[in-house]
Write a protein that holds these residues in place. Structure first.
Motif, mmCIF file in Angstrom:
data_model
loop_
_atom_site.group_PDB
_atom_site.id
_atom_site.type_symbol
_atom_site.label_atom_id
_atom_site.label_comp_id
_atom_site.label_asym_id
_atom_site.label_seq_id
_atom_site.Cartn_x
_atom_site.Cartn_y
_atom_site.Cartn_z
ATOM 1 N N ALA A 195 0.899 -1.345 -0.044
ATOM 2 C CA ALA A 195 0.036 0.116 0.175
ATOM 3 C C ALA A 195 0.740 1.228 -0.002
ATOM 4 N N PHE A 196 1.959 1.159 0.644
ATOM 5 C CA PHE A 196 2.869 2.238 0.934
ATOM 6 C C PHE A 196 3.268 2.601 -0.512
ATOM 7 N N THR A 197 3.734 1.764 -1.275
ATOM 8 C CA THR A 197 4.457 1.726 -2.586
ATOM 9 C C THR A 197 3.323 2.269 -3.532
ATOM 10 N N HIS A 198 2.200 1.845 -3.372
ATOM 11 C CA HIS A 198 1.004 2.200 -4.268
ATOM 12 C C HIS A 198 0.990 3.919 -4.149
ATOM 13 N N ALA A 199 0.828 4.373 -2.954
ATOM 14 C CA ALA A 199 0.694 5.720 -2.670
ATOM 15 C C ALA A 199 2.018 6.678 -3.112
ATOM 16 N N VAL A 200 2.983 6.114 -3.125
ATOM 17 C CA VAL A 200 4.344 6.707 -3.285
ATOM 18 C C VAL A 200 4.273 6.910 -4.784
ATOM 19 N N GLU A 201 4.151 5.607 -5.479
ATOM 20 C CA GLU A 201 4.045 5.789 -7.063
ATOM 21 C C GLU A 201 2.867 6.436 -7.621
ATOM 22 N N ALA A 202 1.843 6.383 -7.123
ATOM 23 C CA ALA A 202 0.801 7.333 -7.692
ATOM 24 C C ALA A 202 0.882 8.824 -7.534
ATOM 25 N N TYR A 203 1.584 8.960 -6.379
ATOM 26 C CA TYR A 203 1.862 10.629 -6.182
ATOM 27 C C TYR A 203 3.055 11.111 -7.051
ATOM 28 N N LEU A 204 3.761 10.161 -7.378
ATOM 29 C CA LEU A 204 5.189 10.749 -8.154
ATOM 30 C C LEU A 204 4.862 10.397 -9.532
ATOM 31 N N GLY A 205 4.105 9.603 -10.022
ATOM 32 C CA GLY A 205 3.725 9.145 -11.343
ATOM 33 C C GLY A 205 3.499 10.371 -12.277
ATOM 34 N N LYS A 206 3.643 10.102 -13.602
ATOM 35 C CA LYS A 206 3.581 11.207 -14.516
ATOM 36 C C LYS A 206 1.890 11.534 -14.737
ATOM 37 N N ARG A 207 1.024 10.672 -14.269
ATOM 38 C CA ARG A 207 -0.145 10.653 -14.409
ATOM 39 C C ARG A 207 -1.198 11.254 -13.114
ATOM 40 N N ALA A 295 14.712 13.023 -10.372
ATOM 41 C CA ALA A 295 13.523 13.452 -11.339
ATOM 42 C C ALA A 295 12.269 13.919 -10.331
ATOM 43 N N VAL A 296 12.346 13.837 -9.284
ATOM 44 C CA VAL A 296 11.002 14.299 -8.303
ATOM 45 C C VAL A 296 10.932 16.045 -8.479
ATOM 46 N N PRO A 297 9.863 16.288 -9.085
ATOM 47 C CA PRO A 297 9.672 17.856 -9.275
ATOM 48 C C PRO A 297 9.749 18.386 -8.063
ATOM 49 N N ALA A 298 10.635 19.724 -8.078
ATOM 50 C CA ALA A 298 10.433 20.491 -6.668
ATOM 51 C C ALA A 298 9.255 21.090 -6.013
ATOM 52 N N ALA A 299 8.119 21.043 -6.926
ATOM 53 C CA ALA A 299 7.067 21.510 -6.297
ATOM 54 C C ALA A 299 6.300 20.450 -5.621
ATOM 55 N N ARG A 300 6.719 19.110 -5.921
ATOM 56 C CA ARG A 300 5.948 18.166 -5.247
ATOM 57 C C ARG A 300 6.592 17.518 -4.043
ATOM 58 N N TRP A 301 7.941 17.813 -3.971
ATOM 59 C CA TRP A 301 8.597 17.269 -2.923
ATOM 60 C C TRP A 301 8.049 17.696 -1.299
ATOM 61 N N PRO A 302 7.808 18.725 -1.162
ATOM 62 C CA PRO A 302 7.577 19.037 0.280
ATOM 63 C C PRO A 302 6.274 18.397 0.688
ATOM 64 N N ALA A 303 5.242 18.099 0.103
ATOM 65 C CA ALA A 303 4.119 17.585 0.515
ATOM 66 C C ALA A 303 4.202 16.040 0.578
ATOM 67 N N LEU A 304 5.368 15.412 -0.060
ATOM 68 C CA LEU A 304 5.583 14.136 0.308
ATOM 69 C C LEU A 304 6.669 13.785 1.272
ATOM 70 N N ARG A 305 7.649 14.881 1.488
ATOM 71 C CA ARG A 305 8.581 14.991 2.555
ATOM 72 C C ARG A 305 7.722 15.043 3.902
ATOM 73 N N GLU A 306 6.736 15.889 4.040
ATOM 74 C CA GLU A 306 5.926 16.186 5.291
ATOM 75 C C GLU A 306 4.994 14.926 5.372
ATOM 76 N N ALA A 307 4.609 14.025 4.565
ATOM 77 C CA ALA A 307 3.553 13.029 4.814
ATOM 78 C C ALA A 307 4.450 11.868 5.321
ATOM 79 N N VAL A 308 5.667 11.748 5.144
ATOM 80 C CA VAL A 308 6.501 10.575 5.745
ATOM 81 C C VAL A 308 7.114 11.389 7.076
ATOM 82 N N GLY A 309 7.161 12.493 7.346
ATOM 83 C CA GLY A 309 7.796 13.117 8.500
ATOM 84 C C GLY A 309 9.148 13.343 8.436
ATOM 85 N N LEU A 310 9.644 13.766 7.174
ATOM 86 C CA LEU A 310 11.001 14.137 7.219
ATOM 87 C C LEU A 310 11.296 15.574 7.297
#
Length: 379
Positions: A195-207, A295-310
């Motif tokens: 499930a974790f992988t589903h969420a990460v790949e969906a968030y970072l994926g091109k679609r 390749a992680v877009p700069a604009a999308r990193w903060p929300a992902l970082r915060e979600a996992v607590g980095l």
């Protein structure tokens, strides 16, 4: 930006799966029920109360339980032999992704009066009819198959080929975390990492899209908080329910926004080494995240970082190390070497990964050479 979200499944987050099953099955046209599950769940006592609920709804259920962990077309054919004898008005899937995928296949084939799944899987036969109604009751918090319009079945060569079609959506999904209390720690951890992988790949994926971002990030926050608790204290019903909900959220996100390189590699890895799908993802994900970091877009990193607590200072590369530590804390292996994988198999697996449709959605392009590099980094 234009995108479509289509998820017609009625999703019930339940405290009593049996009562909800009786109600939902009872509302369908009359006829028998076919329960698709596995022998382990029968032995664990999870299926009997659901069978009783179906009897109470007048459904006269029959069971098919010969489902392996990675089902193939012959398993679907065996399920169809029972389904033809029963001619069910409703197919009830009880279990993880394998029973749910086989149940979806049965529902589609019943509607087409066929038992040749491979002909639909590879597009030789058109899908022209709606599925026989399927009610999905997950017993693991991982695959999200209860809310997806895909069924992944191995073809006659063993290649894990997913069929994607709107008719494969379950009519109803009943998600009851209480059913998962007896799941062993390692299986809890492995399915949770799926499930974790589903969420990460969906968030970072091109679609990716804003609607599915909400589900993906919510799933990540919940999994980080509750998966260790569910793994190490399996009787904690709150943890089980939170994980069950998160897995469905992650399933919706990956179904609508797609997957990526980790799942593309996981297909051949689990096929060659007969590993659990979730464990395969857990083993591969840190190396995939390291490969994708640039390749992680700069604009999308903060929300992902915060979600996992980095911390705010963390870079996308830090997510790979964080994930490896998280996996280790769950008690899972963290290298392919630990599951006896050998580098000599990587070239063929890398080539097969490039045939997986989801690789095109990965945030960073990857050909066979890159896939092999990731496998070697995971060794």
């Amino acid at each position: 930006m234009t995108y479509t979200v289509h998820c017609p499944t009625k999703l019930i987050f339940s405290d009593d799966a049996g009562a909800d099953l009786a109600q939902e099955a009872g509302a369908l046209p009359p006829g028998r029920a076919l329960v698709v599950t596995d022998d382990g769940l029968i032995r664990a006592g999870l299926v009997a109360p659901l069978m009783e609920a179906l009897r109470g709804a007048g459904r006269a259920p029959e069971v098919f339980s010969a489902i392996p962990s990675n089902p193939g077309v012959e398993d679907v054919r065996a399920a169809m032999a029972v389904a033809r004898a029963v001619n069910p008005a409703v197919v009830v899937a009880v279990g993880g992704g394998s029973p749910m995928d086989v149940a979806k296949a049965v529902g589609l084939l019943l509607a087409h009066d066929s038992d040749d799944w491979e002909s639909y899987q590879w597009g030789r036969s058109p899908i022209t009819n709606g599925s026989r109604p399927v009610i999905a009751i997950p017993t693991t918090a991982g695959t999200g198959s209860e809310v997806t319009h895909v069924a992944v079945i191995g073809d006659h060569t063993g290649f894990k080929k997913g069929l994607v079609h709107p008719t494969l959506f379950a009519r109803v999904a009943i998600v009851d975390g209480g059913l998962m209390r007896g799941l062993p720690p390692q299986m809890t951890a492995a399915t949770g990492m799926d499930a974790f992988t589903h969420a990460v790949e969906a968030y970072l994926g091109k679609r990716h899209n804003p609607s599915m971002d909400l589900f993906a990030l919510a799933a990540l926050r919940a999994i980080v908080r509750w998966l260790p608790e569910a793994t190490h204290h399996g009787e904690n019903v709150e943890a089980r329910r939170e994980m069950a909900q998160a897995a469905s959220w992650a399933g919706m996100a990956m179904d609508q926004a797609g997957l990526g390189l980790c799942h593309a590699l996981c297909g051949p890895l689990t096929s060659v080494y007969h590993l659990h799908h979730g464990l395969g993802n857990a083993l591969l994900l840190p190396a995939v995240l390291a490969f994708n970091a640039e390749a992680v877009p700069a604009a999308r990193w903060p929300a992902l970082r915060e979600a996992v607590g980095l911390p705010e200072s963390a870079t996308p590369l830090a997510l790979a190390d964080w994930t490896r530590t998280f996996v280790a804390g769950l008690g899972l292996p963290t290298t392919l070497r630990e599951v006896k994988a050998e580098a000599s198999s990587f070239a063929a697996m890398a080539e097969e990964a490039t045939r997986m449709a989801m690789i095109a959605n990965n945030v960073r392009p990857a050909g066979a050479a890159e896939c092999r590099e990731v496998l070697e980094a995971a060794l």
